[in-house]
Design an enzyme around this catalytic site. Structure first.
Site, PDB file in Angstrom:
ATOM      1  N   SER A 154       9.612  -3.636   3.366  1.00  0.00           N
ATOM      2  CA  SER A 154      10.620  -2.478   2.982  1.00  0.00           C
ATOM      3  C   SER A 154      12.151  -2.959   3.406  1.00  0.00           C
ATOM      4  O   SER A 154      12.404  -4.246   3.406  1.00  0.00           O
ATOM      5  CB  SER A 154       9.986  -1.207   3.240  1.00  0.00           C
ATOM      6  OG  SER A 154      10.765  -0.278   2.579  1.00  0.00           O
ATOM      7  N   ASP A 248       5.220   0.583  -7.081  1.00  0.00           N
ATOM      8  CA  ASP A 248       6.143   0.905  -6.073  1.00  0.00           C
ATOM      9  C   ASP A 248       7.725   0.666  -6.827  1.00  0.00           C
ATOM     10  O   ASP A 248       7.918  -0.148  -7.475  1.00  0.00           O
ATOM     11  CB  ASP A 248       6.126  -0.436  -5.042  1.00  0.00           C
ATOM     12  CG  ASP A 248       6.912  -0.351  -4.051  1.00  0.00           C
ATOM     13  OD1 ASP A 248       7.959   0.452  -4.001  1.00  0.00           O
ATOM     14  OD2 ASP A 248       6.937  -1.204  -3.074  1.00  0.00           O
ATOM     15  N   HIS A 278       4.010   1.758  -2.333  1.00  0.00           N
ATOM     16  CA  HIS A 278       4.702   1.048  -1.247  1.00  0.00           C
ATOM     17  C   HIS A 278       3.925   1.807   0.068  1.00  0.00           C
ATOM     18  O   HIS A 278       3.191   2.701  -0.115  1.00  0.00           O
ATOM     19  CB  HIS A 278       6.183   1.959  -1.327  1.00  0.00           C
ATOM     20  CG  HIS A 278       7.009   1.494  -0.326  1.00  0.00           C
ATOM     21  ND1 HIS A 278       7.597   0.125  -0.725  1.00  0.00           N
ATOM     22  CD2 HIS A 278       7.508   1.846   0.809  1.00  0.00           C
ATOM     23  CE1 HIS A 278       8.698   0.003   0.129  1.00  0.00           C
ATOM     24  NE2 HIS A 278       8.741   0.878   1.154  1.00  0.00           N
TER      25      HIS A 278
END
Length: 309
Positions: A154, A248, A278
């Protein structure tokens, strides 16, 4: 994955963007290990302090599957996710342990400074300072300076991509950039950001909150250190393993970055894990795809470090 999402909904915890940064960090930390695999034991776990350019001592944790006496190991600098606002060494402890165990390499996990107390580009600077420090101190740590990699998930994937570009410019050779659902775009305007804006773990309101904490001004979003897709030239950066989640908001920009790397002649291995969201890589107790991703990331590291027969 649906079951995990239902359980999250039943828990009815306040969304992170409704909390103060301190409370959001505590809430994320409290839930970070709930769906993780059992914590792997390792031969060596060591607390470190890494100096930033302004002298700030950044906490870091070294993981190694073998004692230092057994010779130098290839090393991965790992940068945790959390929107530049939450997350820590502790929230990503199990993942880093598992990568070290399966890849047979050293992992150094960094607690870079978080926003809004430390806004852009502090996290990027901290990550780059740590990679340079790791290269300079490899021998003392029991690491092989000739076999270094950088990775993260991320926001940490964003930092890893930026580190790969800075390393290229500085002449620091990296074996791999391990990018787990990285953020790469200046504005959250892709189709996947619209398609998965709600109900898929990472919500649009939280993304806006994270980046609102991180950037100092709208102009920061155009800086390639915030949005690697804006980098003027990707030629010559380290080979990439890009690990994405199908459901995601960040999946489209991850694919776009992989495509841009390939267009620049960079070797890229791209895996999109179907039906997951995610954060899935930290859900190995509930999500089989997480365990598959652990194995795939470890194999990518072993291949990059020339550890496979």
């Amino acid at each position: 994955m649906r079951d995990v999402i239902r359980r999250m909904e039943r828990a009815a915890r306040p969304p992170l963007h409704s909390l103060s940064p301190e409370a959001a960090r505590a809430a994320y930390a409290a839930g970070a290990g709930v769906l993780e695999i059992a914590k792997p034991a390792l031969a060596r776990v060591q607390e470190l302090r890494v100096p930033a350019r302004d002298g700030h001592p950044m906490p870091a944790r070294l993981y190694a599957p073998a004692p230092a006496s057994e010779g130098p190991l290839p090393a991965l600098l790992y940068l945790h996710g959390g929107g530049f606002t939450i997350g820590s060494i502790e929230t990503h402890d199990v993942l880093c342990r598992e990568l070290a165990r399966q890849a047979g390499c050293m992992v150094v996990s960094l607690d870079y400074r978080l926003a809004p107390e430390h806004r852009f580009p502090t996290a990027s600077n901290d990550a780059w300072d740590a990679l340079q420090w790791l290269a300079a101190n490899a021998a003392a740590l029991g690491a092989d300076r000739a076999r270094l990699a950088v990775g993260g998930d991320s926001a940490g994937g964003t930092l890893a991509a930026v580190n790969a570009l800075l390393a290229r410019d500085a002449g620091l050779a990296l074996a791999l950039q391990l990018l787990i659902y990285p953020g790469t775009t200046a504005h959250q305007d892709t189709d996947s950001h619209r398609r998965f804006a709600h109900g898929m773990v990472l919500e649009a309101h939280s993304i806006d909150w994270f980046f609102g904490n991180y950037v100092r001004s709208p102009e920061d979003r155009e800086d390639w250190r915030f949005a690697p897709l804006n980098a003027p030239d990707l030629e010559g950066v380290a080979p990439a393993f890009v690990c994405l989640a199908e459901c995601d908001p960040l999946v489209d920009e991850g694919v776009a970055y992989a495509d841009l790397l390939r267009a620049a002649g960079v070797p890229v291995d791209l895996e999109i894990y179907r039906g997951v969201t995610h954060e899935f890589i930290k859900m190995g107790r509930a999500i089989p795809e997480a365990r598959q991703a652990h194995a795939d990331c470890a194999r990518a590291l072993r291949l990059a470090f020339d550890m496979e027969n």
